[in-house]
Design a protein around this motif. Structure first.
Motif, PDB file in Angstrom:
ATOM      1  N   ASN A 105      25.643 106.250  49.506  1.00  0.00           N
ATOM      2  CA  ASN A 105      24.490 106.766  50.252  1.00  0.00           C
ATOM      3  C   ASN A 105      24.396 106.127  51.630  1.00  0.00           C
ATOM      4  O   ASN A 105      24.082 106.797  52.618  1.00  0.00           O
ATOM      5  N   TYR A 106      24.663 104.825  51.700  1.00  0.00           N
ATOM      6  CA  TYR A 106      24.605 104.132  52.987  1.00  0.00           C
ATOM      7  C   TYR A 106      25.676 104.671  53.936  1.00  0.00           C
ATOM      8  O   TYR A 106      25.396 104.939  55.105  1.00  0.00           O
ATOM      9  N   THR A 134      17.393 105.241  56.537  1.00  0.00           N
ATOM     10  CA  THR A 134      17.244 104.304  55.426  1.00  0.00           C
ATOM     11  C   THR A 134      16.453 103.101  55.938  1.00  0.00           C
ATOM     12  O   THR A 134      16.329 102.894  57.147  1.00  0.00           O
ATOM     13  N   GLU A 147      24.626 103.232  45.859  1.00  0.00           N
ATOM     14  CA  GLU A 147      23.939 102.747  47.052  1.00  0.00           C
ATOM     15  C   GLU A 147      24.913 102.670  48.231  1.00  0.00           C
ATOM     16  O   GLU A 147      24.573 103.038  49.356  1.00  0.00           O
ATOM     17  N   ARG A 185      16.885  95.948  41.776  1.00  0.00           N
ATOM     18  CA  ARG A 185      16.839  96.500  43.127  1.00  0.00           C
ATOM     19  C   ARG A 185      17.597  95.629  44.110  1.00  0.00           C
ATOM     20  O   ARG A 185      17.905  96.046  45.205  1.00  0.00           O
ATOM     21  N   TRP A 220      23.496  95.811  44.886  1.00  0.00           N
ATOM     22  CA  TRP A 220      24.065  96.902  45.683  1.00  0.00           C
ATOM     23  C   TRP A 220      25.170  97.519  44.844  1.00  0.00           C
ATOM     24  O   TRP A 220      26.161  96.867  44.551  1.00  0.00           O
TER      25      TRP A 220
END
Length: 194
Positions: free
Chosen positions: A162-163, A9, A159, A152, A155
């Motif tokens: 995925n992190y 990422t 998100e 964007r 958070w």
């Protein structure tokens, strides 16, 4: 992009160190596309040669906030010799331009890009400098299809999951975001005690 960074990422890459952020600009021009960047020399990226302008070129984009708006973008090029003014003064009104923030590794390769704006150019204006060289400014309007609400910068649960997966942790190990969707419908009543 090398296999080493293929699944990283942007956050992981930035934490790795040895990262340089640069600005890439692609402009349409009657004589063909122009590719520029704010470094020195030629940068090979995405099948194109990006010409380095260093400090002679700059891009100004309006400050971002939560307002829905269309920002003006100002492209400036300083230190232009007279011989290039006629080329730069061609009709570019209505041509498109794109600006990216890009992140390079120590091997001079772009690893990640983030589109900052997509805009439509107006006509350039020129001013003479004391040394006889010219400065060109082109004001551009952000595209109506690129209305910017800083979503964007938020958070969200997806998100976060995925992190956690990207760093090898169980995505269900952090449930702090699970109640976020309920907050928008929550009504708080503040009453005076007693």
């Amino acid at each position: 992009m090398s296999n080493k960074y293929r699944r990283w990422t942007l956050a992981q890459y930035l934490h790795s160190g040895n990262v340089t952020d640069v600005v890439l600009v692609h402009m349409q021009h009657p004589d063909g596309p122009v590719y520029l960047w704010n470094g020195m020399g030629i940068l090979d990226h995405d099948g194109h040669e990006w010409q380095g302008l260093g400090r002679l070129g700059s891009v100004q984009i309006g400050a971002s906030d939560i307002e829905v708006k269309i920002d003006d973008v100002v492209f400036t090029l300083s230190g232009i010799d007279d011989e290039y003014v006629s080329y730069l003064d061609q009709t570019v009104k209505g041509c498109k331009a794109w600006v990216w923030k890009a992140f390079m590794g120590p091997d001079y390769q772009v690893r990640f890009t983030e589109l900052l704006t997509d805009c439509e150019l107006d006509q350039p204006s020129f001013t003479a400098e004391p040394n006889g060289q010219m400065t060109m400014k082109v004001v551009a309007n952000g595209g109506f299809y690129f209305l910017e609400v800083q979503s964007r910068a938020v958070w969200d649960t997806e998100e976060q999951r995925n992190y956690l997966i990207s760093i090898g942790l169980d995505p269900d190990s952090d449930t702090g975001f699970d109640m976020m969707s309920e907050l928008k419908n929550l009504t708080l009543a503040w009453e005076h005690p007693g």
